[in-house]
Design a protein around this motif. Structure first.
Motif, mmCIF file in Angstrom:
data_model
loop_
_atom_site.group_PDB
_atom_site.id
_atom_site.type_symbol
_atom_site.label_atom_id
_atom_site.label_comp_id
_atom_site.label_asym_id
_atom_site.label_seq_id
_atom_site.Cartn_x
_atom_site.Cartn_y
_atom_site.Cartn_z
ATOM 1 N N TYR A 10 36.845 2.460 47.262
ATOM 2 C CA TYR A 10 36.898 1.362 46.807
ATOM 3 C C TYR A 10 35.807 0.481 47.501
ATOM 4 O O TYR A 10 36.006 0.170 48.791
ATOM 5 C CB TYR A 10 37.966 0.460 46.576
ATOM 6 N N ALA A 11 34.719 -0.051 46.718
ATOM 7 C CA ALA A 11 33.741 -0.864 47.616
ATOM 8 C C ALA A 11 34.162 -2.215 47.439
ATOM 9 O O ALA A 11 33.617 -3.188 46.855
ATOM 10 C CB ALA A 11 32.297 -0.751 46.636
ATOM 11 N N LEU A 12 35.355 -2.530 48.297
ATOM 12 C CA LEU A 12 36.011 -3.719 48.412
ATOM 13 C C LEU A 12 36.032 -4.207 49.862
ATOM 14 O O LEU A 12 36.068 -3.519 50.701
ATOM 15 C CB LEU A 12 37.209 -3.732 47.921
ATOM 16 N N GLY A 30 38.845 -9.529 46.945
ATOM 17 C CA GLY A 30 38.478 -10.099 45.789
ATOM 18 C C GLY A 30 37.661 -11.193 45.668
ATOM 19 O O GLY A 30 37.014 -11.579 46.625
ATOM 20 N N ASP A 31 37.856 -11.898 44.655
ATOM 21 C CA ASP A 31 36.652 -12.971 44.202
ATOM 22 C C ASP A 31 37.533 -14.085 43.556
ATOM 23 O O ASP A 31 38.700 -14.174 43.472
ATOM 24 C CB ASP A 31 35.611 -12.464 43.437
ATOM 25 N N ASP A 32 36.796 -14.957 43.072
ATOM 26 C CA ASP A 32 37.462 -16.211 42.328
ATOM 27 C C ASP A 32 37.920 -15.759 41.102
ATOM 28 O O ASP A 32 38.986 -16.557 40.741
ATOM 29 C CB ASP A 32 36.319 -17.377 42.283
ATOM 30 N N GLY A 71 45.670 1.407 47.479
ATOM 31 C CA GLY A 71 45.331 1.692 45.806
ATOM 32 C C GLY A 71 45.646 0.337 44.831
ATOM 33 O O GLY A 71 45.081 0.654 43.869
ATOM 34 N N ALA A 72 46.938 0.167 45.150
ATOM 35 C CA ALA A 72 47.085 -1.069 43.909
ATOM 36 C C ALA A 72 46.043 -2.061 44.036
ATOM 37 O O ALA A 72 45.725 -2.640 42.798
ATOM 38 C CB ALA A 72 48.641 -1.499 44.305
ATOM 39 N N ILE A 73 45.752 -2.595 45.246
ATOM 40 C CA ILE A 73 44.525 -3.534 45.487
ATOM 41 C C ILE A 73 43.208 -3.002 44.616
ATOM 42 O O ILE A 73 42.741 -3.743 43.583
ATOM 43 C CB ILE A 73 44.162 -3.852 46.721
ATOM 44 N N GLY A 74 43.118 -1.875 44.746
ATOM 45 C CA GLY A 74 41.802 -1.457 44.270
ATOM 46 C C GLY A 74 41.804 -0.948 42.632
ATOM 47 O O GLY A 74 40.765 -1.530 42.001
ATOM 48 N N LEU A 75 43.040 -0.752 42.200
ATOM 49 C CA LEU A 75 43.277 -0.634 40.775
ATOM 50 C C LEU A 75 42.995 -2.290 39.985
ATOM 51 O O LEU A 75 42.595 -2.214 39.061
ATOM 52 C CB LEU A 75 44.578 0.043 40.528
ATOM 53 N N TRP A 76 43.794 -3.113 40.719
ATOM 54 C CA TRP A 76 43.951 -4.503 40.385
ATOM 55 C C TRP A 76 42.340 -4.946 40.149
ATOM 56 O O TRP A 76 41.967 -5.518 39.004
ATOM 57 C CB TRP A 76 44.548 -5.419 41.041
#
Length: 222
Positions: A10-12, A30-32, A71-76
């Protein structure tokens, strides 16, 4: 967390939260529009998560598995809907109101939850009196210490430009303007609701799916 996100492809970016007291034990990704905040359990290995979308906490969960958390962060953050997120990562939980936000109709659900709750801090007679009025039923309700407030938008921060109703200890009600000026004192919730309606702006329409900030930005460009 950053290493797990990188490993999952994930490019996060995981940043330490700026919240006081949490900056060294919680991350935000994440972002706004969408983000996930993850805090560490204080005594046991838990990654305690909150999934946000435009001012609303849509879901929460906790897991002892850092890879599962990533994984949950990436999916969301890739735009997952709530049921897909929960199916893939069963430790995630969400409620009826969050799903209503996802479907674009949280106003009616929020009123319904207030009408059904047995919580002591909710003045049920006041909620029923307000809900009976079509002009108020189309606004987004929120409460604070038994007082009832209405917003022209459905997401936090809410608007604070409409009157509020404050139940008093003697069973009467006080209607207060947005700038905290006393409008009137009534004996019943029905009278308080009528007084509030008399002081609504003439152009006060249905609550919009936005935050107060987004609403102000929209108004300034019209």
């Amino acid at each position: 967390m950053q290493a797990e996100l990188d490993h999952a492809g994930y490019a996060l970016t995981a940043s330490l939260t700026s919240s006081p007291g949490w900056w060294d034990c919680a991350t935000r990704v994440g972002d706004d529009r969408r983000h996930v905040q993850t805090g560490l359990g204080s005594k046991e290995r838990w990654f305690i998560m909150a999934f946000w979308e435009r001012g609303v906490m849509m879901a929460s969960g906790k897991t002892a598995d850092l890879a599962a958390s990533a994984g949950a962060i990436g999916l969301w953050q890739t735009g997952s809907r709530l049921r897909e997120l929960q199916t893939t990562w069963p430790f995630v939980r969400f409620g009826e109101l969050a799903e209503a936000y996802e479907h674009g109709d949280p106003v009616e659900t929020k009123w319904k939850l207030y009408l059904q709750t047995q919580a002591r801090h909710i003045d049920h007679d006041l909620i029923e009196a307000a809900y009976a009025q079509p002009r108020l039923r189309m606004l987004f309700p929120f409460t604070s210490h038994e007082s009832l407030h209405l917003s022209r938008c459905t997401r936090f921060p809410f608007t604070h430009d409409l009157p509020g109703i404050f139940p008093l200890s003697d069973g009467t009600y006080r209607v207060i303007s947005p700038n905290r000026v006393h409008i009137g004192h009534t004996d019943t919730p029905q009278e308080a609701v009528s007084l509030l309606i008399d002081h609504l702006p003439s152009d006060c329409g249905p609550a919009i799916d936005a935050t107060a900030t987004e609403l102000d930005r929209s108004d300034s460009t019209e």
